[in-house]
Design a protein around this motif. Structure first.
Motif, short mmCIF file in Angstrom:
data_model
loop_
_atom_site.label_atom_id
_atom_site.label_comp_id
_atom_site.label_asym_id
_atom_site.label_seq_id
_atom_site.Cartn_x
_atom_site.Cartn_y
_atom_site.Cartn_z
N LYS A 22 0.84 -1.20 0.00
CA LYS A 22 0.00 0.00 0.00
C LYS A 22 0.88 1.25 0.00
CE LYS A 22 -4.00 -2.05 2.30
NZ LYS A 22 -4.94 -1.98 3.45
N ASP A 23 0.43 2.24 -0.73
CA ASP A 23 1.10 3.53 -0.73
C ASP A 23 0.06 4.62 -0.90
OD1 ASP A 23 0.98 4.42 -3.73
OD2 ASP A 23 1.61 2.33 -3.78
N ARG A 24 0.45 5.84 -0.68
CA ARG A 24 -0.52 6.94 -0.66
C ARG A 24 -1.14 7.21 -2.03
NH1 ARG A 24 3.17 12.03 0.89
NH2 ARG A 24 4.00 10.45 2.33
N TYR A 25 -0.48 6.73 -3.09
CA TYR A 25 -0.97 7.01 -4.43
C TYR A 25 -1.73 5.85 -5.06
CZ TYR A 25 2.44 10.78 -3.98
OH TYR A 25 3.14 11.87 -3.54
N ARG A 26 -2.00 4.80 -4.30
CA ARG A 26 -2.59 3.60 -4.88
C ARG A 26 -3.96 3.87 -5.47
NH1 ARG A 26 -2.95 3.21 0.64
NH2 ARG A 26 -4.96 2.63 1.55
N TRP A 27 -4.68 4.87 -4.93
CA TRP A 27 -5.96 5.27 -5.52
C TRP A 27 -5.87 6.65 -6.16
CZ3 TRP A 27 -9.92 2.71 -7.15
CH2 TRP A 27 -10.23 1.47 -6.60
N TRP A 28 -5.14 7.57 -5.54
CA TRP A 28 -5.09 8.92 -6.08
C TRP A 28 -4.46 8.97 -7.46
CZ3 TRP A 28 -8.34 12.04 -4.18
CH2 TRP A 28 -8.65 12.04 -2.82
N GLY A 29 -3.42 8.16 -7.68
CA GLY A 29 -2.79 8.14 -8.99
C GLY A 29 -3.74 7.65 -10.08
N PRO A 30 -4.34 6.44 -9.94
CA PRO A 30 -5.30 5.99 -10.94
C PRO A 30 -6.49 6.92 -11.11
CG PRO A 30 -4.55 4.14 -9.62
CD PRO A 30 -3.99 5.37 -8.98
N LEU A 31 -6.99 7.50 -10.02
CA LEU A 31 -8.13 8.41 -10.13
C LEU A 31 -7.76 9.68 -10.90
CD1 LEU A 31 -9.77 8.09 -6.59
CD2 LEU A 31 -10.77 7.41 -8.78
N ALA A 32 -6.54 10.17 -10.71
CA ALA A 32 -6.09 11.35 -11.43
C ALA A 32 -6.02 11.07 -12.94
CB ALA A 32 -4.74 11.83 -10.91
N VAL A 33 -5.48 9.89 -13.28
CA VAL A 33 -5.40 9.52 -14.70
C VAL A 33 -6.81 9.36 -15.28
CG1 VAL A 33 -4.62 7.75 -16.30
CG2 VAL A 33 -3.15 8.44 -14.41
N ALA A 34 -7.71 8.75 -14.52
CA ALA A 34 -9.09 8.57 -14.99
C ALA A 34 -9.81 9.91 -15.14
CB ALA A 34 -9.86 7.67 -14.03
N LEU A 35 -9.54 10.85 -14.24
CA LEU A 35 -10.14 12.18 -14.35
C LEU A 35 -9.69 12.87 -15.63
CD1 LEU A 35 -11.82 14.48 -13.13
CD2 LEU A 35 -9.75 15.22 -11.92
N PHE A 36 -8.40 12.77 -15.93
CA PHE A 36 -7.87 13.32 -17.17
C PHE A 36 -8.57 12.69 -18.37
CE2 PHE A 36 -4.66 12.47 -20.56
CZ PHE A 36 -4.55 13.76 -21.05
N ALA A 37 -8.72 11.36 -18.36
CA ALA A 37 -9.39 10.67 -19.46
C ALA A 37 -10.85 11.07 -19.55
CB ALA A 37 -9.27 9.16 -19.27
N LEU A 132 -14.03 4.70 -17.11
CA LEU A 132 -13.81 3.70 -16.07
C LEU A 132 -12.79 2.64 -16.51
CD1 LEU A 132 -17.46 3.15 -14.76
CD2 LEU A 132 -15.61 4.42 -13.65
N SER A 133 -12.71 2.39 -17.81
CA SER A 133 -11.71 1.44 -18.30
C SER A 133 -10.30 1.94 -18.02
CB SER A 133 -11.90 1.22 -19.81
OG SER A 133 -13.13 0.58 -20.09
N VAL A 134 -10.10 3.25 -18.14
CA VAL A 134 -8.79 3.83 -17.83
C VAL A 134 -8.46 3.61 -16.35
CG1 VAL A 134 -7.47 5.98 -17.72
CG2 VAL A 134 -8.94 5.51 -19.69
N LEU A 135 -9.43 3.84 -15.49
CA LEU A 135 -9.23 3.61 -14.06
C LEU A 135 -8.89 2.14 -13.80
CD1 LEU A 135 -9.36 4.51 -11.08
CD2 LEU A 135 -11.84 4.07 -11.16
N MET A 136 -9.62 1.23 -14.45
CA MET A 136 -9.37 -0.19 -14.24
C MET A 136 -7.99 -0.60 -14.72
SD MET A 136 -12.83 -2.43 -14.76
CE MET A 136 -13.03 -2.05 -16.49
N VAL A 137 -7.56 -0.08 -15.86
CA VAL A 137 -6.24 -0.44 -16.37
C VAL A 137 -5.15 0.00 -15.40
CG1 VAL A 137 -4.54 0.17 -18.14
CG2 VAL A 137 -6.79 -0.65 -18.80
N ALA A 138 -5.30 1.20 -14.84
CA ALA A 138 -4.31 1.68 -13.88
C ALA A 138 -4.26 0.77 -12.65
CB ALA A 138 -4.62 3.11 -13.47
N ARG A 139 -5.41 0.37 -12.15
CA ARG A 139 -5.45 -0.51 -10.99
C ARG A 139 -4.99 -1.94 -11.34
NH1 ARG A 139 -5.50 0.81 -5.89
NH2 ARG A 139 -6.75 -1.05 -5.44
N ILE A 140 -5.38 -2.42 -12.51
CA ILE A 140 -4.94 -3.75 -12.94
C ILE A 140 -3.43 -3.76 -13.13
CG2 ILE A 140 -4.97 -5.33 -14.92
CD1 ILE A 140 -7.97 -4.70 -15.18
N GLY A 141 -2.89 -2.71 -13.75
CA GLY A 141 -1.45 -2.64 -13.93
C GLY A 141 -0.71 -2.60 -12.60
N ARG A 142 -1.27 -1.92 -11.63
CA ARG A 142 -0.66 -1.87 -10.29
C ARG A 142 -0.63 -3.26 -9.66
NH1 ARG A 142 -2.24 -1.43 -4.95
NH2 ARG A 142 -0.85 -0.16 -3.65
#
Length: 529
Positions: A22-37, A132-142
């Motif tokens: 776990k790290d502080r960016y585990r959700w904030w990072g993917p959410l930021a990328v998804a927001l951009f998308a 949401l696919s962008v968010l999932m890819v970021a989490r799946i890649g993690r």
């Protein structure tokens, strides 16, 4: 001794942490990328105010489903009436033959149900799923690579892929299929990590524990089965993915048992895991698929709904004019026999579609984007819609994957193949299995009318493969600072080049009015015209 060392190495490859640290960016990072998308995909979504490519079919089918439970026939002037006045809906109660299952249109219709039958309404649901696919890819890649950074890079690559971007902004079925297949893949990764926890405990016990342990209720695998059934209920292209991922799950179970010390891993998998996998994957998928036909079954006006009312068999009366014997199946309810017959007609249509189309292409060219599909085109004269160029302007939507991303993905797939074949890297194997399930079945239809935009289902796995290769360029955490700096510089340049390429082609993804000279500058190959 050599065999014992090889066995130990194989076990070490399989025994990985159950989840990324776990790290502080585990959700904030993917959410930021998804927001951009999401901002990219939702911006000016209702433009162009027109039916884009096959939007002339699916939004109207979606509206019919929500209004009466089955797809209707529409008059020839329906497009003009809908685009001219959204309040005038020329809906007919006459059934129409439709070549795809209904779930994708139910989902598209969710937007039209709330926002009406106009472009924003029939595009919003697909745009949300694309985001949401962008968010999932970021989490799946993690989860796949145990790195938040690599996961976010994979999500960013998906966010700036032109094909996924275009298919997220049109009311077609393929974007829905891509979301469901990706969701199933992610669910199976969670299931794999959770079962590894159980097998790790069995390994600690020693003896025959790894052979005898049952893996219990696996809700994430069941969720994957439902999602894959839903994917089949959008387009039948989900069926090969269901087959391949079911086999993949069993191979994971066998490898996990072996790594935990099982003496007869294959036998234990067949005895303890085979039937639970069949029940939670193909059987659950079939249930989800049949559920999508509820509207057609519950109403009486759908196409072919009463075909079996005066028949006792399943087969059509004839094929190519040749009468066929009818096998009595009267014990099967008539609506289900009618549904079977409808499916036979759908199969015949889809496997024999040979009508020439300007933008059809061969699957051999899809990975290099040899023939993208022009979904919308308008040539404008000076003074029209703000065109100031003396040579006129163009407004186009081109379903073109970001070229630098797709060309990089070709090398990434070769690298994944190397990792799987020589290093037995299960992550690379998982990505290659998904790629094979999505891509290879199309090669059996060399004469069928097919289009490159079908590969939107493939894009998430290409992005994950590229992210894996970029992670290898970056180097492992224990590398020297110099190695990490050079690796980061190389990987960063590739990512920046892909983003720049996407920005360059963005006018062709959004139907922006641009001078003809700018349009020609983006036609890198004659096959793109």
């Amino acid at each position: 001794m050599a065999l014992a060392v090889a066995e130990r190495r194989r076990q070490d490859r399989e025994v990985v942490p159950p989840a990324p640290a776990k790290d502080r960016y585990r959700w904030w990072g993917p959410l930021a990328v998804a927001l951009f998308a999401g901002v990219l995909r939702l911006w000016n979504l209702g433009y162009p105010h027109a039916f884009v490519f096959d939007e002339t079919y699916y939004p109207k089918d979606a509206w019919s489903l929500w209004e009466q439970g089955y797809e209707s026939a529409w008059p020839d002037n329906a497009n003009q009436l809908i685009l001219g006045d959204p309040q005038v809906i020329p809906l007919s109660h006459a059934a129409a033959f439709i070549a795809h299952p209904p779930l994708g249109k139910w989902i598209i219709g969710l937007g039209t149900h709330f926002w009406g039958l106009h472009p924003f309404g029939w595009r919003i649901a697909v745009a949300v799923l694309g985001t949401l696919s962008v968010l999932m890819v970021a989490r799946i890649g993690r989860r796949l690579f145990r790195s938040t950074l690599i996961g976010c890079v994979a999500g960013l690559l998906l966010a700036v892929d032109g094909l996924q971007f275009v298919m997220s902004r049109v009311g077609l079925l393929d974007g829905v299929s891509a979301f469901l297949v990706l969701g199933a893949f992610g669910a199976l990764l969670v299931d794999r990590d959770r079962t590894r926890d159980l097998l790790r405990a069995a390994r600690a016990e020693g003896g025959l524990a790894a052979d005898r342990i049952g893996l219990g209720l696996r809700p994430w695998r069941l969720a994957a089965g439902v999602l894959l059934g839903a994917a089949c209920a959008v387009k039948w292209t989900g069926a090969p993915v269901l087959l391949v991922l079911t086999v993949l799950v069993l191979l994971w179970d066998q490898a996990g048992r072996r790594a935990a010390g099982a003496r007869r891993a294959r036998r234990s998998t067949l005895r303890r895991d085979l039937w639970p996998a069949v029940l939670s994957m193909p059987v659950a998928a079939l249930a989800a698929y049949l559920l999508s036909w509820t509207g057609w079954l519950a109403t009486s006006g759908g196409y072919g709904r009463h075909w079996a009312d005066d028949r006792a068999g399943l087969s059509p009366d004839s094929v190519l004019g040749i009468p066929l014997p009818q096998v009595s199946m009267s014990w099967v309810p008539a609506p289900l026999r009618s549904l079977w017959h409808y499916h036979a007609e759908i199969w015949g249509f889809n496997t024999n579609l040979h009508s020439p189309h300007t933008y059809q292409s061969n699957p051999w060219s899809w990975l290099v984007q040899g023939r993208p599909v022009s979904m919308y085109w308008e040539q404008l004269q000076p003074g029209q819609r703000g065109c100031t160029a003396s040579g006129g302007c163009a407004s186009q939507i081109l379903a073109l994957g970001t070229p630098f991303l797709w060309w990089t993905a070709c090398f990434a797939l070769a690298y994944a193949l190397y990792r799987w074949f020589f290093r037995r890297d299960w992550r690379s194997g998982a990505l290659l299995a998904a790629v094979a399930a999505v891509y290879l079945p199309w090669f059996q239809y060399q004469e069928r009318t097919v289009f490159s935009f079908y590969m939107v289902v493939l894009v998430p796995f290409l992005c994950l493969a590229v992210a894996q290769m970029l992670g290898a360029m970056l180097g492992p955490a224990g590398s020297t600072p110099s190695r990490r700096r050079w690796g980061a510089a190389g990987a960063g340049l590739i990512v920046l080049a892909i983003i720049g390429c996407f920005a360059f082609f963005l006018p062709l993804y959004t139907a922006e009015v641009i001078p003809m000279s700018d349009w020609h500058a983006r036609m890198w190959f004659t096959s793109w015209i």
